[in-house]
Design a protein around this motif. Sequence first.
Motif, PDB file in Angstrom:
ATOM      1  N   SER A 145       0.849  -1.186   0.000  1.00 56.66           N
ATOM      2  CA  SER A 145       0.000   0.000   0.000  1.00 56.66           C
ATOM      3  C   SER A 145       0.884   1.235   0.000  1.00 56.66           C
ATOM      4  N   SER A 150      -5.428  -4.069   3.475  1.00 52.88           N
ATOM      5  CA  SER A 150      -5.891  -2.700   3.268  1.00 52.88           C
ATOM      6  C   SER A 150      -5.231  -1.806   4.310  1.00 52.88           C
ATOM      7  N   ALA A 162     -11.195  -3.902  -0.328  1.00 51.78           N
ATOM      8  CA  ALA A 162     -11.100  -2.442  -0.344  1.00 51.78           C
ATOM      9  C   ALA A 162     -11.573  -1.904   0.996  1.00 51.78           C
TER      10      ALA A 162
END
Length: 554
Positions: A129, A180, A231
């Motif tokens: 990320s 995430s 998500a």
Amino acid sequence: MNHNSNVEPITENGNPFAETKSISAENGSLMETQEKDVVSEGLGSVVVYDQWISPPITGQCPKARYEHGAAVVQDKMYIYGGNHNGRYLSDLHVLDLRSWTWSKVDAKVGSKSVESPSPVNIGPCAGHSLIPWENKLLSIAGHTKDPSETIQVKAFDLQTGAWSMLKTFGKAPVSRGGQSVTLVGTTLVIFGGQDAKQTLLNDLHILDLETMTWDEFDAVGVPPSPRSDHAAAVHAERYLLIFGGGSHATCFSDLHVLDLQAMEWSRPTQQGEMPAPRAGHAGVTVGENWFIVGGGDNKSGASETVVLNMSTLVWSVVTSVQGRVPLASEGLSLVVGSFNGEDILVSFGGYNGRYNSEVNVLKPSHKSTLQSKIMESPVPDSVSAVHNATNPTRDLESEFEVGQEGKIREIVMDNVDSEPMKPKGEETSERIIATLKAEKEELESSLNKEKLQSLQIKQELTEAETRNTDLYKELQSVRGQLAAEQSRCFKLEVDVAELRQKLQTMETLQKEVELLQRQKAASEQAALNAKQRQGSGGVWGWLAGSPPQNADEA
């Protein structure tokens, strides 16, 4: 919404050409477009909302990839790492969203520093990320060829152009990819993913960016099942939303909400056009709208671009794409940029049978297409944590009033347009007034219904809180009983131990008694044998002429 019919400029390899497209109208129907000659200069001619276009790109395009990281800083989209043909990448590229030009960043590796006391090893990675923070890009977690034991946090300094490894404190989570990472204030909330042993996770960790300290939280409620490639988004700086993702066997379309203040999971009821199960999708927020693009279910890519109103939890389809295109890919990236003062969504890369390196842009309409639908339909019966926190009823009433005023104006205009031009007379005025009165009564009736539903929701919430209090008291009572039973069990264990010790002592005594009994029996036997020998000597003596000495012996 743009209600005018327009032609969307399509560009391939930098050459624009006009093409007839269908534009999604505010009520969800399709509006036909007419063919026009459009001269495209960058994105200047883009006047269509909620449609994907491919802008003319210049410069050296990055290698096709998926599972990369993307972030926007000052109208520039940065792309880092990713996966291409099973090989992890470590290159860094930047796309200027004003000139739409790619360029490669020659990143340097930082030397020893306070944050990184040892030489930095910035290896290729995917499934990580990329988060913008202050003047840095933070790369968190991700799959690597030689995985570390815990999550590593790398930082790219946008001023010096150098990578460094940030030192963290506390118990760092196990290394993983496909997780995430959501920026909430000054903290990063990390959920789920898949570790180096391909074990799916659903743990929750928080990294304080000011102190660089890890914390692990055990939230109450039922968390999402272990998953990766989902998500996540934050609403009102308080609610963490988790949507979709996949396991080894299936893909999900469920929605979970974590109250970051109460640290409690819930699974609210979703409304509207439910999205299909998917994993590997990407999402960004624009206001209270959460846009979801791409993903797939291991069979086909998800062609719909969907949006969730995070205040009302109503899904809607923004647009759809046809065929095997990059927008229906897994592992693509999605960021929010700005063009001519308006928000735009920018997607890059992905994998749908082939690796992509295309850039696509969508300009979302600032008016939510959901408001009109919500105003014409009652509030959902189920109330989620998001509803309770943002007081949706009050917001709905205000939106309701504004929308109804607009509706009144539309009615007036419809009456004016539909009738032939008449002089301003008493008859026309009375008809308009009567129409407005009828509409006003209808609106007041609808508003009263909304208020009544609001009161019912508040009452249900009060009852739920009361039940929660009773259950908590019952839980405390059960805990007290359990503590008493544990104390009693401990006492019984002590008594059992003492009885076992006594039993062992009794067994020892019994063995000693048996030994004494055997000794006694042996002594008695020996005495008996001695008496028998003495008796035999007297008989032989009598036979030999020696009389016995006493009568007993005789």
